[in-house]
Design a protein around this motif. Sequence first.
Motif, PDB file in Angstrom:
ATOM      1  N   TRP A 163      61.239  47.357  53.951  1.00  0.00           N
ATOM      2  CA  TRP A 163      61.965  46.080  53.785  1.00  0.00           C
ATOM      3  C   TRP A 163      62.278  45.822  52.312  1.00  0.00           C
ATOM      4  O   TRP A 163      63.408  45.461  51.948  1.00  0.00           O
ATOM      5  CB  TRP A 163      61.141  44.928  54.374  1.00  0.00           C
ATOM      6  N   LEU A 164      61.277  46.026  51.458  1.00  0.00           N
ATOM      7  CA  LEU A 164      61.478  45.779  50.021  1.00  0.00           C
ATOM      8  C   LEU A 164      62.577  46.692  49.478  1.00  0.00           C
ATOM      9  O   LEU A 164      63.462  46.243  48.746  1.00  0.00           O
ATOM     10  CB  LEU A 164      60.163  45.999  49.265  1.00  0.00           C
ATOM     11  N   ASN A 165      62.528  47.966  49.857  1.00  0.00           N
ATOM     12  CA  ASN A 165      63.582  48.902  49.424  1.00  0.00           C
ATOM     13  C   ASN A 165      64.948  48.417  49.873  1.00  0.00           C
ATOM     14  O   ASN A 165      65.920  48.466  49.122  1.00  0.00           O
ATOM     15  CB  ASN A 165      63.357  50.297  50.017  1.00  0.00           C
ATOM     16  N   PHE A 166      65.025  47.942  51.117  1.00  0.00           N
ATOM     17  CA  PHE A 166      66.309  47.515  51.690  1.00  0.00           C
ATOM     18  C   PHE A 166      66.927  46.389  50.872  1.00  0.00           C
ATOM     19  O   PHE A 166      68.144  46.355  50.661  1.00  0.00           O
ATOM     20  CB  PHE A 166      66.100  47.075  53.139  1.00  0.00           C
ATOM     21  N   ILE A 167      66.095  45.472  50.396  1.00  0.00           N
ATOM     22  CA  ILE A 167      66.652  44.359  49.614  1.00  0.00           C
ATOM     23  C   ILE A 167      66.644  44.664  48.112  1.00  0.00           C
ATOM     24  O   ILE A 167      66.881  43.788  47.295  1.00  0.00           O
ATOM     25  CB  ILE A 167      65.963  43.009  49.931  1.00  0.00           C
ATOM     26  N   GLY A 168      66.379  45.939  47.767  1.00  0.00           N
ATOM     27  CA  GLY A 168      66.623  46.374  46.393  1.00  0.00           C
ATOM     28  C   GLY A 168      65.407  46.579  45.517  1.00  0.00           C
ATOM     29  O   GLY A 168      65.540  46.933  44.352  1.00  0.00           O
ATOM     30  N   VAL A 169      64.199  46.343  46.065  1.00  0.00           N
ATOM     31  CA  VAL A 169      62.993  46.471  45.238  1.00  0.00           C
ATOM     32  C   VAL A 169      62.513  47.920  45.268  1.00  0.00           C
ATOM     33  O   VAL A 169      62.236  48.469  46.343  1.00  0.00           O
ATOM     34  CB  VAL A 169      61.865  45.539  45.740  1.00  0.00           C
ATOM     35  N   THR A 170      62.421  48.521  44.093  1.00  0.00           N
ATOM     36  CA  THR A 170      61.965  49.918  44.029  1.00  0.00           C
ATOM     37  C   THR A 170      60.608  50.051  43.341  1.00  0.00           C
ATOM     38  O   THR A 170      59.916  51.042  43.517  1.00  0.00           O
ATOM     39  CB  THR A 170      62.992  50.790  43.284  1.00  0.00           C
ATOM     40  N   ASP A 171      60.228  49.055  42.531  1.00  0.00           N
ATOM     41  CA  ASP A 171      58.925  49.110  41.851  1.00  0.00           C
ATOM     42  C   ASP A 171      57.883  48.454  42.768  1.00  0.00           C
ATOM     43  O   ASP A 171      57.749  47.233  42.800  1.00  0.00           O
ATOM     44  CB  ASP A 171      59.021  48.370  40.507  1.00  0.00           C
ATOM     45  N   ILE A 172      57.202  49.290  43.547  1.00  0.00           N
ATOM     46  CA  ILE A 172      56.253  48.783  44.550  1.00  0.00           C
ATOM     47  C   ILE A 172      54.883  49.391  44.269  1.00  0.00           C
ATOM     48  O   ILE A 172      54.733  50.618  44.258  1.00  0.00           O
ATOM     49  CB  ILE A 172      56.707  49.149  45.982  1.00  0.00           C
ATOM     50  N   ARG A 173      53.902  48.544  43.999  1.00  0.00           N
ATOM     51  CA  ARG A 173      52.524  49.023  43.789  1.00  0.00           C
ATOM     52  C   ARG A 173      51.719  48.642  45.032  1.00  0.00           C
ATOM     53  O   ARG A 173      51.928  47.565  45.595  1.00  0.00           O
ATOM     54  CB  ARG A 173      51.864  48.350  42.577  1.00  0.00           C
ATOM     55  N   THR A 174      50.785  49.484  45.387  1.00  0.00           N
ATOM     56  CA  THR A 174      49.984  49.221  46.590  1.00  0.00           C
ATOM     57  C   THR A 174      48.498  49.367  46.289  1.00  0.00           C
ATOM     58  O   THR A 174      48.097  50.319  45.641  1.00  0.00           O
ATOM     59  CB  THR A 174      50.358  50.237  47.701  1.00  0.00           C
ATOM     60  N   VAL A 175      47.722  48.373  46.739  1.00  0.00           N
ATOM     61  CA  VAL A 175      46.261  48.488  46.686  1.00  0.00           C
ATOM     62  C   VAL A 175      45.769  48.415  48.133  1.00  0.00           C
ATOM     63  O   VAL A 175      46.023  47.435  48.827  1.00  0.00           O
ATOM     64  CB  VAL A 175      45.632  47.355  45.848  1.00  0.00           C
TER      65      VAL A 175
END
Length: 211
Positions: A163-175
């Motif tokens: 979903w984040l990629n679809f709306i343009g977010v590419t900097d995604i950190r995951t814990v």
Amino acid sequence: MTRLLHIIASPRGRRSRSTAIARRIIQALDGMEIEELALFDVRLPAFDGAAIEGRNALIEGQDVAPEVKAEWERIGEMVDHLLGFDIWLFSVPMWNFGIPYPLKHYVDLVTQPRLAFGVDAAGNVEGMAAGRTAIIIASGALDIRPDNALEALDHQITYLAAWLNFIGVTDIRTVRIKPTFGDPAMVDPVMEAAYAEADAVARDLSRPERV
Ligand SMILES: Cc1cc2nc3c(=O)[nH]c(=O)nc-3n(C[C@H](O)[C@H](O)[C@H](O)COP(=O)(O)O)c2cc1C
């Protein structure tokens, strides 16, 4: 000033593990404006047949009832509110392999064509949230993670990242905080590792060249 929105998708308040790890990041950040959105504590507008028909009518330039217009103004304000932040920090327990329903409701409300994304004549998608950073603090009772036997059950992090990629977010950190079910000998080190990862994320967000 950098603005961070903490989107809380656990209803467990102070007992929430994902919220505790997210708050650790917030405490370590200096000089940022922080806002919380606790999705179980707000009344999200219904996104139903009337809302969808109203949107189609508005796009076609037709008249709609004042309450439908007001509803769409509210949805537009929700999208503007979300896009008004530089960093989105999600506290998200896995619920039945996916995300808790208020977060899905929120995603359905804000992911609007023309407001959160556009599609050109060639079918290319342009996300309006480009440039934002997303941090997903994902808890789960079971050890569902890449490269283990339960990997295929992850519709929590994989869904949010898609979903984040679809709306343009590419900097995604995951814990990841997994597994949270078990005796303390197993769960305590999971929490410790998550706190350490949270500290690393906070340090990275605080780098002078970022701030
Ligand atoms: C309705 C519900 C469904 C759940 N489904 C899953 C699941 O599919 N997989 C899993 O690993 N844990 C599942 N859990 C457990 C939670 O993800 C786990 O307890 C998590 O640590 C809670 O995080 P929190 O303390 O931030 O709320 C579920 C919990 C609830 C209440």
